[in-house]
Write an enzyme that holds these catalytic residues in place. Structure first.
Site, PDB file in Angstrom:
ATOM      1  CB  CYS A  70      -0.868  -0.213   1.441  1.00  0.00           C
ATOM      2  SG  CYS A  70       0.234  -0.201   2.737  1.00  0.00           S
ATOM      3  CB  THR A  72       2.787   4.043   4.521  1.00  0.00           C
ATOM      4  OG1 THR A  72       2.047   3.016   5.093  1.00  0.00           O
ATOM      5  CG2 THR A  72       2.939   5.418   4.273  1.00  0.00           C
ATOM      6  CG  HIS A 138      15.825 -16.631  16.008  1.00  0.00           C
ATOM      7  ND1 HIS A 138      15.221 -15.679  16.482  1.00  0.00           N
ATOM      8  CD2 HIS A 138      17.203 -16.921  15.637  1.00  0.00           C
ATOM      9  CE1 HIS A 138      17.411 -15.326  16.863  1.00  0.00           C
ATOM     10  NE2 HIS A 138      17.784 -15.806  16.510  1.00  0.00           N
TER      11      HIS A 138
HETATM   12  C1  RB5 Z   1      -3.807   5.467   0.755  1.00  0.00           C
HETATM   13  O1  RB5 Z   1      -4.340   6.507   0.372  1.00  0.00           O
HETATM   14  C2  RB5 Z   1      -3.059   4.901   1.606  1.00  0.00           C
HETATM   15  O2  RB5 Z   1      -3.930   5.790   3.114  1.00  0.00           O
HETATM   16  C3  RB5 Z   1      -2.460   3.277   1.854  1.00  0.00           C
HETATM   17  O3  RB5 Z   1      -2.432   2.900   0.340  1.00  0.00           O
HETATM   18  C4  RB5 Z   1      -1.661   2.946   3.131  1.00  0.00           C
HETATM   19  O4  RB5 Z   1      -0.930   4.188   3.104  1.00  0.00           O
HETATM   20  C5  RB5 Z   1      -2.364   2.829   4.022  1.00  0.00           C
HETATM   21  O5  RB5 Z   1      -2.458   2.360   4.995  1.00  0.00           O
END
Ligand code: RB5
Length: 160
Positions: A70, A72, A138
Site C-alpha cells: 500500500c 506506506t 527464534h
Molecule cells: C491510501 O491513500 C493510503 O492510505 C494507503 O495506501 C496506505 O498507505 C495505508 O496505510
C-alpha cells in the site's frame, strides 16, 4: 521447510499499483508462480479488502507466502497481522527484509509503494524470497505469540 520457490499471493491498493506490477513481473522472471488478487488499476480502493484476500489465503495455508503493498505499507501490515499464522513484516529496507526471514520467519512481506523505489523493492523481494529462517531460539519466540489473539481467516464478517 524451504518454501523459497513456493507460489506467492500478491495484493495491493491503488497507492502501490505500479510497484505491484513491477514486483509481479520480477517474480515471474524468477520462475516463481504468482497469484495477483488486485488491485488491477490505480483507481482508489480500500486496502483492507486486498489485505484480507492475501492474509486470509496465507492464514488458511492455501499459500505459504504473500506480498502486500500500500502507500506506506502500514495499513496492510495492520490488517495482515490480525490473521492467525500470519507474520507480516513491513520492510522498506533491505536489512529488515533479511532479518524478517532469519529471525521472524515472515510469511507476508509488506512494502510501501510511496516510500521505496523499484530497484530497492526488487532487492527486498529477492532477499525475502531467498533468506531462510534460522529456527532455534527464534522458533521459541514465535511460538510465544502464535496464539495471542487474532481473527480466524473465515471470521472477518465485515469483508464480503
Ligand atoms: C491510501 O491513500 C493510503 O492510505 C494507503 O495506501 C496506505 O498507505 C495505508 O496505510
Amino acid at each position: 521447510m524451504d518454501d523459497s520457490g513456493a507460489p506467492i499471493i500478491l495484493g495491493c491498493d491503488h497507492a502501490a499499483y505500479d510497484l505491484k506490477e513491477n514486483i509481479k513481473a520480477f517474480i515471474k522472471q524468477k520462475g516463481v508462480e504468482i497469484h495477483d488478487v488486485g488491485a488491477y488499476s490505480a483507481e482508489s480502493v480500500d486496502y483492507p479488502d486486498f489485505g484480507y484476500l492475501v492474509a486470509g489465503a496465507v492464514s488458511t495455508g492455501e499459500y505459504s507466502r504473500g506480498i502486500l503493498l500500500c502507500g506506506t505499507g502500514l495499513g496492510m501490515s495492520m490488517v495482515a497481522n490480525k490473521f492467525r499464522h500470519v507474520r507480516a513484516a513491513l520492510c522498506n529496507d533491505l536489512f529488515s527484509a533479511i532479518m524478517s526471514r532469519r529471525h521472524n520467519n515472515a510469511n507476508v512481506l509488506v512494502l510501501g509503494g510511496r516510500v521505496i523505489g523499484d530497484v530497492l523493492a526488487r532487492e527486498i523481494v529477492s532477499a525475502w524470497m531467498e533468506t531462510p529462517f534460522e529456527g532455534g531460539r527464534h522458533q521459541r519466540r514465535l511460538a510465544k505469540f502464535e496464539n495471542m489473539g487474532c481473527l480466524a481467516a473465515a471470521s472477518a464478517a465485515n469483508n464480503p
